[in-house]
Every structure is written in C-alpha cells, then in structure tokens.
Write a protein that holds these residues in place. Sequence first.
Motif, short mmCIF file in Angstrom:
data_model
loop_
_atom_site.label_atom_id
_atom_site.label_comp_id
_atom_site.label_asym_id
_atom_site.label_seq_id
_atom_site.Cartn_x
_atom_site.Cartn_y
_atom_site.Cartn_z
N TYR A 1 9.01 -3.10 0.13
CA TYR A 1 9.46 -1.71 0.09
C TYR A 1 10.03 -1.38 -1.28
O TYR A 1 10.33 -2.30 -2.06
N PRO A 2 10.17 -0.09 -1.59
CA PRO A 2 10.77 0.27 -2.89
C PRO A 2 12.13 -0.40 -3.07
O PRO A 2 13.00 -0.33 -2.20
N ALA B 1 5.99 1.03 -12.12
CA ALA B 1 5.88 0.47 -10.77
C ALA B 1 5.34 -0.94 -10.86
O ALA B 1 4.80 -1.37 -11.86
N GLN C 1 2.60 -0.33 -6.14
CA GLN C 1 3.88 -0.16 -5.44
C GLN C 1 4.58 -1.50 -5.45
O GLN C 1 3.96 -2.55 -5.62
N ASP C 2 5.90 -1.49 -5.28
CA ASP C 2 6.62 -2.75 -5.21
C ASP C 2 6.00 -3.63 -4.13
O ASP C 2 5.80 -3.21 -3.00
#
Length: 429
Positions: A76-77, A199, A203-204
């Motif tokens: 998740y972020p 990023a 995404q992470d």
Amino acid sequence: MLAPSKTLAPLRHKSYRLLFLSFVISMVGDGVWLVALPWITITIGGGSSDLAMVVGAESVGLVSCVLVGGALADRYPRKAVIAWSFVASLAVLSAVAVAHASGHLAVWHLTAAAFVLGASAAVSGPAADAFTPDLVPEEDLHAANALESVVRSLAARMAGPALGGVLISLFSPLPVILLDAASFGVAALCAWSVKPLRAAGGQDGEEADGEPVPYRKALSYLFGERWLWVLIVWSGVVLLLQTGPRQVLLPFVIHNDLGGDARDYGTLLAVLGISAMAGSLFLASRRPPRHYPLWMLLAWTAGAAPLALMVFVPSFWMLLPLAAVYGVFSSMGNVYWSTLVQTRVPAAVRGRVFSIDWLGSLALVPVSMALAGIGSGRQFVVWFFVLGGTLPVLLTLLTLRYVDLRALAPGDDAPAAKGPDEELAAQPA
C-alpha cells in the motif's frame, strides 16, 4: 570541518520535511512514554513484575508484527501505512487516557496498549525507511539517513525522556498521556501530507506491470543477495553477543566493580547519545566514501570491539571513551547501512527487506537478555564481555572472506555491480 549546507540538504524538499517532522514528533513522543510508563504503572499499584510484563508486551508487539509491517509497506502507499500506524498509537493512548481519567486503568490495559504501540512501531519503522528514497534525490539520501540518526539520539534518548521526566514531576500522568497521544496525531497529519517525488515501480510494492510482488519473490531476492542476508545475520549475532552485557550487566559492573551509582550510569548513556549524534553529523556533512559498504562493516566492528575492554577498566571515567567509540562508530555504520539498502534494494520489495532486517536484528535480543540474567559471577561477566567484543572481529573477517563489499559501491578498481532492478527482474516468479 562540517558543511551545514550538505547536512541540511534533504530538508530542501518539502515532502521530506513533512516526513522528517513526523519522525521528530513521534520520536519525542516515544521518549516521553519511555519515562512516563514506569510512573503510570506505579500510580495504579503495579510492581516490578507488572512493569516487566508491560515492557515485554511492547517488545512482543514489535517483533511479532514487523514482517507484517514490511508487507504493508510494499503493498500500500507508504505514507498511508505510516499515517495509519500513528493513528493506531493515537487511538490506544487516547483509550489509556480515558481509562485513567475514569479511575479504571489497570495493568492489563497498559499491557494491551504497549503491544499496540510496539506493533505500530513495527509498521511505521520499515515503511519510513523504505519511503525516504522516494522523497529525496539519491545525492541527498545519505545526509537524510544521518539526520534521522541524529534525531533518534536527540529526541528519543535525550529530549523526550527529559521532557517526560519534567512533565511527570509537575503534573499527573494524565496530561502526559494526552500530550503523547496528540504527538502521534500531529505526526499522522504530517505523514499524510507527504507527496513522493517518484513512485516505486508504478505503485509502492508493484512491479512494472502493476502486479504486486509476492512475498516469496521478495524472499528469493533477499536470499539471492549474499551480502544482504549475511550482513543481517552478522547484525543479529552481534546483538546477541552485546545487548545483554551492555543493557543488563554493565550497570552491575559500574555499581559492583567501580563503585558508581545511577548518576554515573546516566552519564554513560548521555555520552553514548552525544557520541552517536557526533558520528551521524559528521557523515551528514560528507558524501559517502568510495566503497562505503566496506567502511560500514569496519565501523560496526570498531564500535563492537570496546566491549571487550569495559570489564577491565579500573575506574568509571575510563568507561566513557570506550562508550564514545561505540556511539560514534555504531551510528556511522547504521547510517551507511540505511543508505546501502535504500540504494541497492528494489523499491517494490524494500519495505519487506527492511522489516526482515529489523526482525533479524531484534529476534535474538531477548536471548541475550536471558543469558545475561542467568549468570552474575565475575568470571561469567568477564567472558560475556570479552566474547561480545572479540567475536564480532572474527565474524567480520569471515564476512570479508565470502562477501565482496566493494562490488556494492564500485570504485575505479572494483567490478561493476548489477543494478537492483535487474536483479529483481531476474528472480523467478
């Protein structure tokens, strides 16, 4: 000569300033809680066994949840993971404050709260370590790690405990609990406001195709990098050898052999904190040297060696330079390590690698404490200190025999290392 502009260069970036501010605030809160917790336990009628249970619960929360924290940081972020972990700390401390205000606070409340606070640290720590490279350019990353090391020494070990002691002496525990809770609320707001410069692989925690990296692939990457798992094992074994002597036996050496008291032990801890800050500030003002992974291991070894001499000094004051050597070189090695992992490990698995590093470093610490507690004879103490200071030297020689640290940060005469993204891509799905 220190270069302030280089030291403070990471703070030019707004997003990193916000993460750094959240780090500072949460560290001060941790320091306040460190002092407040024993007094809160005492005021509700708890004894030494109750306090041991509460403190142990925090360690259990940290160790048991650190791998989960790494997985969350890669899935998740990372700013959300950090912020929500701070919110969890805010919630549990608020609940403790309500229970205290109503007169119903019990030891089991503190034990449960300590477990949650440990779990929160297990989530936020690896996520923050993995997040920093997304907030600053690589040329400022080393200084950022050094600044964080300085703050950890200043806030968590010095300013936070000092503030907690003053507040506890002036007020009841309730305002201190509320202040600690508020610190995590502010830290959560700062973390949530962070906007990464880049990023991590889309995404992470995702690969280039947008699919999350499975845990088995992260583990495959870690065990495929000999330098990585060997240095994690090195750290775990050295902490097994050294934590018990430093934290359990050293106070008895000061009291029984050198005729010292609590003020002397406090002086020793202050020297450790100040010397660690000095070592970190020195590194913050300079770029990493060529082949800095080699210097990292040598710094760790130099910091470990003085333990072998501490049990033989004839006076307390001769302990202080040995403690200063430990503080300076251990902090320098830790800063180099953070920079190495952040620049060499792919972003998609960085959180899990940091969490495994945390686990590998902490897992054997309770064993070291237990070993220190089972023997109090002079001969046992001497051998524990001597082995703690000398065996790391042997471990370093073995490590240098089987791991080419020069290849991780190549200079003109070293072979080029494969890029981390290439290494992860080469791992089987």
